[in-house]
Enzyme design. Structure first.
Site, mmCIF file in Angstrom:
data_model
loop_
_atom_site.group_PDB
_atom_site.id
_atom_site.type_symbol
_atom_site.label_atom_id
_atom_site.label_comp_id
_atom_site.label_asym_id
_atom_site.label_seq_id
_atom_site.Cartn_x
_atom_site.Cartn_y
_atom_site.Cartn_z
ATOM 1 N N GLY A 28 0.776 -1.128 0.137
ATOM 2 C CA GLY A 28 -0.033 0.101 0.002
ATOM 3 C C GLY A 28 0.868 1.275 0.122
ATOM 4 O O GLY A 28 2.092 1.210 -0.285
ATOM 5 N N HIS A 34 4.230 1.694 -8.078
ATOM 6 C CA HIS A 34 3.231 0.769 -8.116
ATOM 7 C C HIS A 34 2.167 0.649 -9.256
ATOM 8 O O HIS A 34 1.951 -0.224 -9.699
ATOM 9 C CB HIS A 34 2.310 1.058 -6.634
ATOM 10 C CG HIS A 34 3.183 0.689 -5.299
ATOM 11 N ND1 HIS A 34 3.271 1.751 -4.390
ATOM 12 C CD2 HIS A 34 3.580 -0.266 -4.848
ATOM 13 C CE1 HIS A 34 3.967 1.476 -3.527
ATOM 14 N NE2 HIS A 34 4.303 0.145 -3.625
ATOM 15 N N GLY A 147 8.875 -5.171 -8.474
ATOM 16 C CA GLY A 147 9.642 -4.139 -8.866
ATOM 17 C C GLY A 147 11.196 -4.501 -8.709
ATOM 18 O O GLY A 147 11.665 -5.346 -7.860
ATOM 19 N N GLU A 148 11.939 -4.112 -9.635
ATOM 20 C CA GLU A 148 13.531 -4.295 -9.551
ATOM 21 C C GLU A 148 14.185 -3.316 -8.667
ATOM 22 O O GLU A 148 15.329 -3.541 -8.306
ATOM 23 C CB GLU A 148 14.174 -3.914 -10.955
ATOM 24 C CG GLU A 148 13.940 -5.284 -12.085
ATOM 25 C CD GLU A 148 14.079 -4.882 -13.312
ATOM 26 O OE1 GLU A 148 14.710 -3.869 -13.655
ATOM 27 O OE2 GLU A 148 13.979 -5.694 -14.440
ATOM 28 N N LYS A 149 13.540 -2.399 -8.024
ATOM 29 C CA LYS A 149 14.172 -1.516 -6.869
ATOM 30 C C LYS A 149 14.061 -2.611 -5.957
ATOM 31 O O LYS A 149 15.286 -2.348 -5.246
ATOM 32 C CB LYS A 149 12.829 -0.616 -6.406
ATOM 33 C CG LYS A 149 13.590 0.260 -5.343
ATOM 34 C CD LYS A 149 12.547 1.410 -4.912
ATOM 35 C CE LYS A 149 11.615 0.856 -3.651
ATOM 36 N NZ LYS A 149 12.259 0.429 -2.303
ATOM 37 N N ASP A 150 13.586 -3.630 -5.586
ATOM 38 C CA ASP A 150 13.793 -4.389 -4.372
ATOM 39 C C ASP A 150 14.351 -5.597 -5.117
ATOM 40 O O ASP A 150 13.728 -6.908 -5.095
ATOM 41 C CB ASP A 150 12.468 -5.031 -3.875
ATOM 42 C CG ASP A 150 11.773 -3.385 -3.230
ATOM 43 O OD1 ASP A 150 12.027 -3.036 -2.070
ATOM 44 O OD2 ASP A 150 11.030 -2.973 -3.784
ATOM 45 N N ARG A 187 8.467 4.849 1.736
ATOM 46 C CA ARG A 187 9.011 5.256 2.727
ATOM 47 C C ARG A 187 9.740 6.791 2.453
ATOM 48 O O ARG A 187 9.974 7.553 3.327
ATOM 49 C CB ARG A 187 10.406 4.323 3.211
ATOM 50 C CG ARG A 187 9.645 3.022 3.784
ATOM 51 C CD ARG A 187 10.866 2.324 4.452
ATOM 52 N NE ARG A 187 10.229 1.179 5.291
ATOM 53 C CZ ARG A 187 10.278 -0.173 4.982
ATOM 54 N NH1 ARG A 187 10.430 -0.461 3.692
ATOM 55 N NH2 ARG A 187 9.726 -0.837 5.895
HETATM 56 P P1 AMP Z 1 6.155 -2.246 -1.458
HETATM 57 O O1 AMP Z 1 4.710 -1.491 -1.349
HETATM 58 O O2 AMP Z 1 7.043 -1.037 -1.272
HETATM 59 O O3 AMP Z 1 6.309 -3.450 -0.804
HETATM 60 O O4 AMP Z 1 6.212 -2.436 -2.934
HETATM 61 C C1 AMP Z 1 5.358 -3.563 -3.865
HETATM 62 C C2 AMP Z 1 5.873 -3.770 -5.088
HETATM 63 O O5 AMP Z 1 6.157 -2.413 -5.780
HETATM 64 C C3 AMP Z 1 7.227 -4.328 -4.870
HETATM 65 O O6 AMP Z 1 7.391 -5.501 -5.958
HETATM 66 C C4 AMP Z 1 8.345 -3.123 -5.208
HETATM 67 O O7 AMP Z 1 9.624 -3.641 -5.643
HETATM 68 C C5 AMP Z 1 7.616 -2.441 -6.128
HETATM 69 N N1 AMP Z 1 7.965 -1.257 -6.364
HETATM 70 C C6 AMP Z 1 8.096 -0.114 -5.193
HETATM 71 N N2 AMP Z 1 8.643 0.975 -5.638
HETATM 72 C C7 AMP Z 1 8.980 0.677 -7.018
HETATM 73 C C8 AMP Z 1 9.433 1.712 -7.818
HETATM 74 N N3 AMP Z 1 9.952 3.004 -7.491
HETATM 75 N N4 AMP Z 1 9.590 1.286 -9.123
HETATM 76 C C9 AMP Z 1 9.172 -0.098 -9.424
HETATM 77 N N5 AMP Z 1 8.600 -0.855 -8.529
HETATM 78 C C10 AMP Z 1 8.671 -0.573 -7.481
#
Ligand code: AMP
Length: 281
Positions: A28, A34, A147-150, A187
């Site tokens: 979220g 996202h 996402g490739e960020k993680d 964050r």
């Molecule tokens: P999170 O809500 O932060 O757990 O992220 C959910 C999904 O969104 C995960 O697969 C993340 O890698 C992806 N994600 C988060 N930030 C980005 C971004 N800046 N670019 C691409 N994917 C992202």
């Protein structure tokens, strides 16, 4: 949808009349990163397929001293983004639903989880694998987008899906960035104005250091640039094999420069691919 039964039923209904089902797991506080994943899911699912977004701040992937209680929660804005992108089902379970009383099973990937963020955050990837496995079993998608960020999370989830024969394609999506290069992250909203300005130096440092041709030089240059640019020493800086995440001594295969830095109270991670032309590939 808040319960396992309703989301499973909704997906099953649609699965019967259309295919494929593509899942985008999130915690979220949705942003443009996202949204890009949801758009990619729609492209993959096609107009007759089913895009499911899950929104769940997963307690088991937070350490005892981490920001679970403070993690940003923006449920209304999230649903609006999902609706705008044409999401077919949004699954927003409670922690009790995902971890009912007596829940005693977890999933641990033991190779790719060890270094990088795994070394700094013990148990983190066990929590990630456990919740993703639960989501995979509830939604039973054909594909899931991460996402490739993680970058390490993507590799770990891919390995778990392969090892446990989930039969689900785990697809990566490029990092979506702010205009100044900072990777979008839920964050980022923790950052003060001054911290936000310093945070932009983090991706800049990685991009600059990744132009070097030797892993040791890349690491020392990135460490120095991150420290000077953000005012904080990085938690780690590593040049790793893009597949195995093993540290590399030479750029003789596809590589990634990955790092984490804490700016004030906010922990940021980022990574860049090291262009193959710089190695001997
Ligand atoms: P999170 O809500 O932060 O757990 O992220 C959910 C999904 O969104 C995960 O697969 C993340 O890698 C992806 N994600 C988060 N930030 C980005 C971004 N800046 N670019 C691409 N994917 C992202």
């Amino acid at each position: 949808m808040r319960t396992l039964g309703t989301v499973a039923e909704a997906v099953e209904f649609r699965r019967n009349c259309s295919s494929p089902v593509v899942l985008v797991p999130t915690m979220g506080a949705l942003h443009a990163g996202h949204a890009a994943l949801i758009d990619a899911a729609r492209i993959r699912a096609g107009k007759n397929g089913t895009v499911v977004v899950s929104i769940f701040v997963n307690p088991t992937q937070f350490g005892a001293k981490e920001d679970l209680a403070d993690y940003p929660r923006t449920p209304e804005a999230d649903l609006k983004i999902c609706a705008e992108r044409g999401t077919d089902a949004v699954f927003v379970p409670t922690a009790e639903e995902m971890y009912p009383p007596g829940d005693a099973t977890s999933i641990e990937e033991t190779a790719l989880s060890r270094g990088l963020c795994g070394a700094q955050r013990p148990g983190h990837f066990r929590g990630v694998c456990t919740v993703v496995a639960k989501l995979f079993n509830i939604v039973r998608p054909d594909a899931a987008i991460f996402g490739e960020k993680d970058f390490q999370q993507l590799a770990v989830v891919r390995r778990m899906a392969r090892d446990l024969f989930f039969g689900i394609e785990v697809a990566g999506h490029p990092t979506v960035r702010e205009a100044d290069g900072l990777a979008m992250s839920s964050r980022n909203r923790y950052l003060s104005t001054d911290e936000r300005a310093r945070a932009a130096q983090f991706p800049a440092a990685l991009t600059c250091a990744a132009k070097e041709t030797n892993p040791a030089v890349i690491i020392s240059k990135a460490t120095d640039l991150i420290t000077r640019g953000t005012g904080s020493s990085p938690e780690y800086v590593a040049v790793v094999d893009a597949e195995t995440l093993e540290p590399l001594q030479a750029l003789d295969r596809p590589a990634v420069l990955a790092a984490a830095v804490k700016i004030g109270q906010t922990r940021l991670i980022d990574n860049v691919r090291i262009a193959p032309s710089h190695g001997k590939i």
